[in-house]
Write a protein that holds these residues in place. Structure first.
Motif, PDB file in Angstrom:
ATOM      1  N   TYR A 212      -7.545   3.316  -0.712  1.00  0.00           N
ATOM      2  CA  TYR A 212      -6.836   3.502   0.562  1.00  0.00           C
ATOM      3  C   TYR A 212      -7.179   2.373   1.531  1.00  0.00           C
ATOM      4  O   TYR A 212      -6.282   1.808   2.194  1.00  0.00           O
ATOM      5  CB  TYR A 212      -7.197   4.850   1.184  1.00  0.00           C
ATOM      6  N   ASP A 215      -5.264  -0.703   0.513  1.00  0.00           N
ATOM      7  CA  ASP A 215      -3.847  -0.616   0.907  1.00  0.00           C
ATOM      8  C   ASP A 215      -3.692  -0.825   2.408  1.00  0.00           C
ATOM      9  O   ASP A 215      -2.741  -1.482   2.863  1.00  0.00           O
ATOM     10  CB  ASP A 215      -3.277   0.750   0.515  1.00  0.00           C
ATOM     11  N   LYS A 216      -4.618  -0.266   3.170  1.00  0.00           N
ATOM     12  CA  LYS A 216      -4.573  -0.415   4.634  1.00  0.00           C
ATOM     13  C   LYS A 216      -4.757  -1.881   5.021  1.00  0.00           C
ATOM     14  O   LYS A 216      -4.056  -2.404   5.903  1.00  0.00           O
ATOM     15  CB  LYS A 216      -5.649   0.451   5.265  1.00  0.00           C
ATOM     16  N   ASN A 218      -3.943  -4.346   3.266  1.00  0.00           N
ATOM     17  CA  ASN A 218      -2.710  -5.031   2.860  1.00  0.00           C
ATOM     18  C   ASN A 218      -1.513  -4.617   3.706  1.00  0.00           C
ATOM     19  O   ASN A 218      -0.371  -4.964   3.377  1.00  0.00           O
ATOM     20  CB  ASN A 218      -2.419  -4.753   1.385  1.00  0.00           C
ATOM     21  N   TRP A 220      -0.113  -1.788   4.023  1.00  0.00           N
ATOM     22  CA  TRP A 220       0.730  -0.827   3.306  1.00  0.00           C
ATOM     23  C   TRP A 220       1.738  -1.491   2.369  1.00  0.00           C
ATOM     24  O   TRP A 220       2.662  -0.838   1.890  1.00  0.00           O
ATOM     25  CB  TRP A 220       1.452   0.116   4.280  1.00  0.00           C
ATOM     26  N   THR A 222       0.906  -2.526  -0.540  1.00  0.00           N
ATOM     27  CA  THR A 222       0.540  -1.941  -1.829  1.00  0.00           C
ATOM     28  C   THR A 222       0.419  -0.431  -1.661  1.00  0.00           C
ATOM     29  O   THR A 222       0.192   0.079  -0.566  1.00  0.00           O
ATOM     30  CB  THR A 222      -0.787  -2.517  -2.334  1.00  0.00           C
ATOM     31  N   GLN A 223       0.544   0.290  -2.784  1.00  0.00           N
ATOM     32  CA  GLN A 223       0.485   1.754  -2.761  1.00  0.00           C
ATOM     33  C   GLN A 223      -0.431   2.287  -3.857  1.00  0.00           C
ATOM     34  O   GLN A 223      -0.190   3.359  -4.417  1.00  0.00           O
ATOM     35  CB  GLN A 223       1.885   2.349  -2.944  1.00  0.00           C
ATOM     36  N   ASP A 224      -1.503   1.589  -4.109  1.00  0.00           N
ATOM     37  CA  ASP A 224      -2.394   1.994  -5.198  1.00  0.00           C
ATOM     38  C   ASP A 224      -3.004   3.372  -4.942  1.00  0.00           C
ATOM     39  O   ASP A 224      -3.075   4.199  -5.848  1.00  0.00           O
ATOM     40  CB  ASP A 224      -3.500   0.953  -5.384  1.00  0.00           C
ATOM     41  N   TYR A 225      -3.449   3.619  -3.716  1.00  0.00           N
ATOM     42  CA  TYR A 225      -4.044   4.925  -3.409  1.00  0.00           C
ATOM     43  C   TYR A 225      -3.000   6.031  -3.512  1.00  0.00           C
ATOM     44  O   TYR A 225      -3.251   7.084  -4.099  1.00  0.00           O
ATOM     45  CB  TYR A 225      -4.663   4.917  -2.008  1.00  0.00           C
ATOM     46  N   TYR A 258       5.082   4.594   2.739  1.00  0.00           N
ATOM     47  CA  TYR A 258       3.842   4.366   2.000  1.00  0.00           C
ATOM     48  C   TYR A 258       3.437   5.609   1.223  1.00  0.00           C
ATOM     49  O   TYR A 258       3.031   5.533   0.063  1.00  0.00           O
ATOM     50  CB  TYR A 258       2.714   3.954   2.944  1.00  0.00           C
TER      51      TYR A 258
END
Length: 485
Positions: A212, A215-216, A218, A220, A222-225, A258
């Motif tokens: 998370y 992603d933060k 980045n 948002w 990316t959405q890996d979390y 996101y």
């Protein structure tokens, strides 16, 4: 021997065909965890014969879904905040953030006074023992409260899951701490021993989860979390426990895109095991509060005092300062029954539901002050439930002449919830207009009440002459009127 070879050849051919079919299906069957793009080709908006409407993963479509009727009729539910934060039980359920995120000196000093150097928040987890957790006893207390639904914390912002999530290895209630499926046990107890609807709170974000935080960082992009944790856990929860309330939270830092919120909700409403009965709130991304979702919460302790156009919920807590259990709380920190009945009356009169929170202890107890409040609410509702359950807002929400009077209605009855007993013994209401068929009674009182029309509008009601212990309840009284306008 030949027959055996033939059988082997046939089996091999069948396996090949099965594999090809499976591969093709994976290409054309949308995964619930994938983004919206894969699902654009599915016809969510079409309706076949005898099929419920299909909802597309857009707010325009999702907001058209009717709210299942049970929720509006229920009016009153119980919230329960329980997790690793129940171990330090100091400050609030935001303990970890206040200590390590905000670096609040009060929490730093608390840790220095009570725990050895190098103690980590994860070290609290084995101390979350729940040895006194008795789901059957909880179900009995919740049933006695008069509530019609319960919402249990499945995961708060600390990330610890109260069920054995395969996406939260060693940070869940089976691998660590209680070594029990806390969610599953309560779900079974509620469904087998009460008439409450079972719901779950779920935090979309986790304060310190590395995926998370990445992603933060980045912004948002990316959405890996979301894909590996957030959505995965949500689907797991719904499929395993069939909650009829999905109470989302922890959404405010990131946009709904996101979280893939609309994608999840489309699946929840169209294909999930609770698609016909589930209700959701409005916490699905930054800017979504009071705008999108099933019912609106708008903020914690939201209590507007005026009629709202959209169904809403007042989520509040008996402890004025915390949702989780606090060891340092004093008696003055708890709302009393006068407070709670007043909030219930205000909320229901204005078209809302009341979700009243308690915080169990780390060892699984509902402490006596919470139990007393719950049972007292149940006693009040046992007398006055007709003025709460399945009611609708009346043409006026509160009285224009008498402060502390809130109105509800049902069928041909109008209910005036009177918070303060009139000192003169006469209650003058400015809103109701009498008719030749008007009758006036008090819920829980056997004989009709005397009343008279007031010149210019309104009525005066003669309250019963009785000792306090002879009255039907202690905290607020309900006047039922028929034949009034």
């Amino acid at each position: 021997m030949v027959r055996s070879r033939v059988k082997l050849v046939i089996c091999a051919m069948l396996l090949c065909v099965s594999a090809v079919v499976g591969f093709v299906l994976t290409l054309y069957t949308p995964s619930p965890i994938l983004g919206v793009e894969r699902q654009k080709d599915t016809h969510y908006g079409r309706q076949g014969n005898n099929q419920q409407p299909r909802y597309a993963p857009t707010w325009d479509s999702l907001d058209q879904r009717p709210l299942p009727s049970w929720y509006d009729e229920a009016k009153f539910g119980i919230f329960m905040h329980w997790g690793v934060f129940s171990v330090p039980s100091y400050g609030s359920e935001w303990f970890w953030w206040d200590w390590k995120g905000a670096h609040d000196q009060n929490f730093i000093d608390f840790m220095k006074r009570n725990y050895p150097p190098g103690f980590r928040y994860a070290d609290f987890a084995p101390m979350f023992t729940a040895e006194w957790y008795n789901p059957l006893q909880w179900a009995e207390v919740l049933q006695a409260s008069g509530a019609k639904y319960v919402v249990l914390t499945s995961k708060h912002h600390e990330g610890f899951t109260n069920w054995p999530s395969k996406y939260s290895w060693n940070w869940n209630s089976v691998d660590n701490g209680p070594h029990r499926d806390l969610v599953g046990e309560l779900a079974m107890a509620i469904r087998n021993n009460s008439d409450l609807h079972f719901g779950l709170y779920y935090s979309l974000f986790e304060w310190f989860h590395p995926l998370y935080l990445r992603d933060k960082q980045n912004k948002w992009a990316t959405q890996d979390y979301t894909k590996d944790v957030g959505l995965a856990e949500l689907y797991e929860l719904v499929n395993a426990y069939h909650p009829e309330v999905v109470w989302s939270d922890g959404d405010w830092e990131a946009p709904y895109t996101y979280w893939n919120s609309t994608n999840f909700l489309a699946w929840l409403y169209n294909n999930s095991p609770v698609k016909d009965t589930v209700v959701t709130n409005d916490r699905w991304g930054s800017g979504m509060l009071c705008h999108h979702g099933g019912y609106y919460t708008c903020s914690d302790r939201y209590n507007p005092g005026v009629l709202q156009k959209h169904k809403w919920e007042n989520c509040m807590t008996i402890d004025k300062k915390s949702w989780g259990f606090r060891r340092e709380a004093t008696l003055a920190d708890y709302l009393d029954m006068d407070d709670l009945v007043k909030i219930l009356a205000e909320t229901v009169s204005c078209g809302g539901n009341l979700l009243m929170n308690i915080g169990p202890t780390h060892d699984g107890r509902i402490v006596p002050i919470f139990e007393e409040r719950l049972r007292s609410m149940g006693k009040w509702l046992n007398v006055n439930g007709d003025a709460i359950y399945a009611t609708k807002p009346w043409r006026a929400q509160n009285d224009t002449r008498e402060p502390g009077v809130w109105y509800t209605s049902k069928n041909d009855s109008v209910y005036a919830i009177v918070l303060d007993w009139p000192k003169s013994g006469q209650l003058t209401l400015g809103v109701p207009r009498s008719s030749p068929t008007t009758t006036v009674t008090m819920l829980g009182w056997a004989t009709p009440l005397k009343w008279a029309a007031v010149s210019g509008g309104g009525i005066t009601v003669q309250m019963p002459t009785a000792l306090p212990n002879q009255l039907p309840c202690q905290w607020a009284w309900v006047i039922q009127m028929k034949g009034v306008m």
